[in-house]
Enzyme design. Structure first.
Site, mmCIF file in Angstrom:
data_model
loop_
_atom_site.group_PDB
_atom_site.id
_atom_site.type_symbol
_atom_site.label_atom_id
_atom_site.label_comp_id
_atom_site.label_asym_id
_atom_site.label_seq_id
_atom_site.Cartn_x
_atom_site.Cartn_y
_atom_site.Cartn_z
ATOM 1 N N ARG A 100 0.904 -0.808 -0.034
ATOM 2 C CA ARG A 100 -0.653 -0.196 -0.046
ATOM 3 C C ARG A 100 0.522 0.779 0.227
ATOM 4 O O ARG A 100 0.109 2.429 -0.954
ATOM 5 C CB ARG A 100 -0.878 -0.706 1.518
ATOM 6 C CG ARG A 100 -1.837 1.586 1.234
ATOM 7 C CD ARG A 100 -2.418 0.645 2.604
ATOM 8 N NE ARG A 100 -3.912 1.753 2.331
ATOM 9 C CZ ARG A 100 -4.417 2.526 3.336
ATOM 10 N NH1 ARG A 100 -4.024 2.174 4.782
ATOM 11 N NH2 ARG A 100 -5.553 3.522 3.664
ATOM 12 N N HIS B 278 0.957 4.186 -2.386
ATOM 13 C CA HIS B 278 0.426 5.878 -2.514
ATOM 14 C C HIS B 278 1.814 6.569 -2.612
ATOM 15 O O HIS B 278 1.730 7.783 -2.894
ATOM 16 C CB HIS B 278 0.391 5.534 -0.340
ATOM 17 C CG HIS B 278 -1.118 6.065 -0.020
ATOM 18 N ND1 HIS B 278 -2.061 6.055 0.408
ATOM 19 C CD2 HIS B 278 -2.470 4.665 -0.755
ATOM 20 C CE1 HIS B 278 -3.319 5.988 0.714
ATOM 21 N NE2 HIS B 278 -3.509 4.764 0.326
ATOM 22 N N ASP B 279 3.084 5.985 -2.212
ATOM 23 C CA ASP B 279 3.998 7.150 -2.982
ATOM 24 C C ASP B 279 3.260 7.049 -4.704
ATOM 25 O O ASP B 279 3.672 8.211 -5.316
ATOM 26 C CB ASP B 279 5.656 6.446 -3.179
ATOM 27 C CG ASP B 279 6.565 6.866 -3.890
ATOM 28 O OD1 ASP B 279 6.269 8.027 -3.040
ATOM 29 O OD2 ASP B 279 7.834 5.955 -4.323
ATOM 30 N N VAL C 267 1.545 9.638 -5.766
ATOM 31 C CA VAL C 267 1.642 11.251 -5.735
ATOM 32 C C VAL C 267 3.483 11.301 -5.906
ATOM 33 O O VAL C 267 4.318 11.247 -5.579
ATOM 34 C CB VAL C 267 1.440 11.588 -3.728
ATOM 35 C CG1 VAL C 267 1.700 13.106 -4.069
ATOM 36 C CG2 VAL C 267 -0.437 11.027 -3.815
ATOM 37 N N ASN D 281 -3.002 8.998 4.394
ATOM 38 C CA ASN D 281 -2.076 8.540 4.680
ATOM 39 C C ASN D 281 -1.348 8.199 5.783
ATOM 40 O O ASN D 281 -1.029 7.139 6.528
ATOM 41 C CB ASN D 281 -0.590 8.950 4.252
ATOM 42 C CG ASN D 281 -0.313 9.538 2.197
ATOM 43 O OD1 ASN D 281 -0.601 8.177 1.711
ATOM 44 N ND2 ASN D 281 0.132 10.867 2.469
ATOM 45 N N PRO E 239 -7.972 7.818 -4.814
ATOM 46 C CA PRO E 239 -8.630 7.201 -4.379
ATOM 47 C C PRO E 239 -9.239 7.633 -3.622
ATOM 48 O O PRO E 239 -8.613 6.931 -2.401
ATOM 49 C CB PRO E 239 -9.013 5.919 -5.321
ATOM 50 C CG PRO E 239 -7.002 5.127 -4.758
ATOM 51 C CD PRO E 239 -6.417 6.214 -4.739
ATOM 52 N N HIS F 299 -6.268 -5.901 -2.824
ATOM 53 C CA HIS F 299 -6.798 -5.707 -1.729
ATOM 54 C C HIS F 299 -7.207 -7.455 -1.241
ATOM 55 O O HIS F 299 -8.272 -7.483 0.057
ATOM 56 C CB HIS F 299 -7.741 -5.260 -1.538
ATOM 57 C CG HIS F 299 -7.921 -3.788 -1.656
ATOM 58 N ND1 HIS F 299 -9.236 -2.681 -1.491
ATOM 59 C CD2 HIS F 299 -6.540 -3.456 -1.139
ATOM 60 C CE1 HIS F 299 -9.289 -1.390 -1.212
ATOM 61 N NE2 HIS F 299 -7.365 -1.466 -0.909
ATOM 62 N N THR F 300 -6.430 -8.612 -1.782
ATOM 63 C CA THR F 300 -6.767 -9.790 -1.604
ATOM 64 C C THR F 300 -5.898 -10.006 -0.410
ATOM 65 O O THR F 300 -6.285 -10.678 -0.194
ATOM 66 C CB THR F 300 -6.084 -10.761 -2.650
ATOM 67 O OG1 THR F 300 -6.427 -11.975 -2.547
ATOM 68 C CG2 THR F 300 -4.232 -10.604 -2.702
ATOM 69 N N ASP G 235 -10.076 -9.524 2.532
ATOM 70 C CA ASP G 235 -11.146 -10.563 2.010
ATOM 71 C C ASP G 235 -10.742 -11.265 3.359
ATOM 72 O O ASP G 235 -9.825 -11.840 4.352
ATOM 73 C CB ASP G 235 -9.750 -11.282 1.958
ATOM 74 C CG ASP G 235 -9.966 -12.738 0.571
ATOM 75 O OD1 ASP G 235 -11.210 -13.849 1.260
ATOM 76 O OD2 ASP G 235 -8.587 -13.283 0.416
ATOM 77 N N ASP H 59 -4.261 -13.724 -3.404
ATOM 78 C CA ASP H 59 -4.495 -15.318 -4.199
ATOM 79 C C ASP H 59 -6.006 -14.772 -4.677
ATOM 80 O O ASP H 59 -5.747 -13.571 -5.065
ATOM 81 C CB ASP H 59 -4.978 -16.218 -3.507
ATOM 82 C CG ASP H 59 -6.172 -16.330 -2.484
ATOM 83 O OD1 ASP H 59 -6.659 -14.500 -2.449
ATOM 84 O OD2 ASP H 59 -6.551 -16.434 -1.957
#
Length: 340
Positions: free
Chosen positions: A73, A77-78, A81, A107, A177, A207-208, A260, A268
């Site tokens: 993540r 984020h890096d 921006v 952040n 986002p 986001h798994t 998840d 996965d």
């Protein structure tokens, strides 16, 4: 004018034009990050780089598994921006009164373990290759390592990024986002970074693994889009479980739940199957299945883990090229949290 003088004049003009052409070609090549980043960028200056970073990330993954999704993540984020330049790692200068990216409201939820991971890896690399490897490259490699350590694909990381010298909290909000962004907003944001609709769906697959704070999806549980009712596009069993973990009032703001619920620690393709079963956590997650433009790819990746791994690897390579600093741009920091 004699023939020899004419020939000399022609040659002079020819060489001038050729010089401009060569310079133009070099300039065009230099401005394209895909021609500058390379897998073997440090083959002579720090040939053991990958092994050094992997030894550090492996130890961190064992000691603190949350470091994995947190670092992935952090990389996202890096890059979104100022580009992939490690500007998110810079600490604010108390004397300036101008907060850096890491202190921006969006952040604040970033886990400290991610920052610690990069600092440890950087220290190890500096002990063997002082002043050579950028924090930006270490962050890109570490993110890949954690994807693989959690069961995901191992892909080659192109290197050669330089560390950025600008880090402003004010530039964060409009470049990330929101948890409740619409698909149109997501597509527009990704397109502004040179990423496609396919990249959006594939990279959302991160986001798994990982967790989210209750305040990122609380409105889905109690007041979806101002209706004062739960989001109808959420599985009833999941809704009850989330409401127990995240009560409407008086809940612990530090409570987190997995993206998840089935395989929260395994990289996965279960994330996509969850969306089809109305078990996406964030509004933006579930929206990818509800929107007819992105639903086909969600369904395809949910059926084929190999296809997901390929799409995700390609998406990470493209994202890792956003706004990179090259050549004499930026700097190579000795410590990732402060400029030279």
């Amino acid at each position: 004018m004699s023939s020899s003088a004419a020939a000399s004049s022609f040659l002079a003009i020819f060489y001038i034009l050729l010089t401009f052409f060569i310079r133009g070609s070099i300039s065009a090549t230099y401005s394209n990050p895909n021609h500058q980043l390379s897998v073997d960028f440090y083959s002579k200056t720090c040939p053991q780089l990958e092994q050094l970073v992997s030894s550090s990330t492996a130890q961190q993954f064992q000691d603190s598994p949350v470091s994995g999704p947190a670092t992935i993540r952090l990389f996202f984020h890096d890059c979104f921006v100022e580009g992939c330049d490690a500007s998110i790692l810079l600490s604010s200068n108390p004397g300036s009164g101008v907060p850096a990216e890491k202190d921006a409201h969006d952040n604040k939820p970033l886990a400290v373990e991610a920052f610690n991971t990069i600092e440890k890896a950087k220290a190890l690399v500096e002990s063997k290759c002082p002043g050579v490897v950028s924090c930006a490259d270490i962050l890109a490699i570490a993110a890949r390592d954690f994807v693989h350590l959690a069961g995901g694909p191992y892909y080659a990381v192109k290197k050669g990024r330089r560390d950025g010298q600008v880090s402003l909290a004010s530039r964060v909000k409009d470049n990330l986002p929101r948890a409740n962004s619409t698909v149109d907003q997501l597509l527009n944001l990704f397109a502004s970074k040179g990423l496609s609709q396919a990249d959006l769906v594939a990279l959302s697959g991160a986001h798994t693994i990982g967790f989210s704070h209750c305040n990122q999806f609380g409105s889905r549980l109690y007041n979806y889009r101002g209706t004062k009712k739960p989001d109808p596009y959420i599985d009833r069993r999941l809704l009850k479980a989330l409401q127990m973990s995240c009560p409407h009032r008086g809940g612990n703001k530090d409570v987190v739940v997995p993206f998840d619920v089935n395989t929260p620690f395994t990289f996965d393709h279960m994330y996509y199957g969850n969306l089809e079963a109305k078990m996406g956590l964030l509004t933006t997650d579930q929206a990818l299945f509800l929107d007819p433009r992105t639903r086909p790819m969600v369904q395809a990746l949910g059926k084929d883990k190999t296809q997901f791994f390929q799409a995700f690897s390609m998406g990470m390579e493209k994202m890792g090229s956003i706004g990179v600093k090259l050549g004499t741009e930026g700097e190579v920091r000795r410590y990732c949290s402060k400029r030279l």
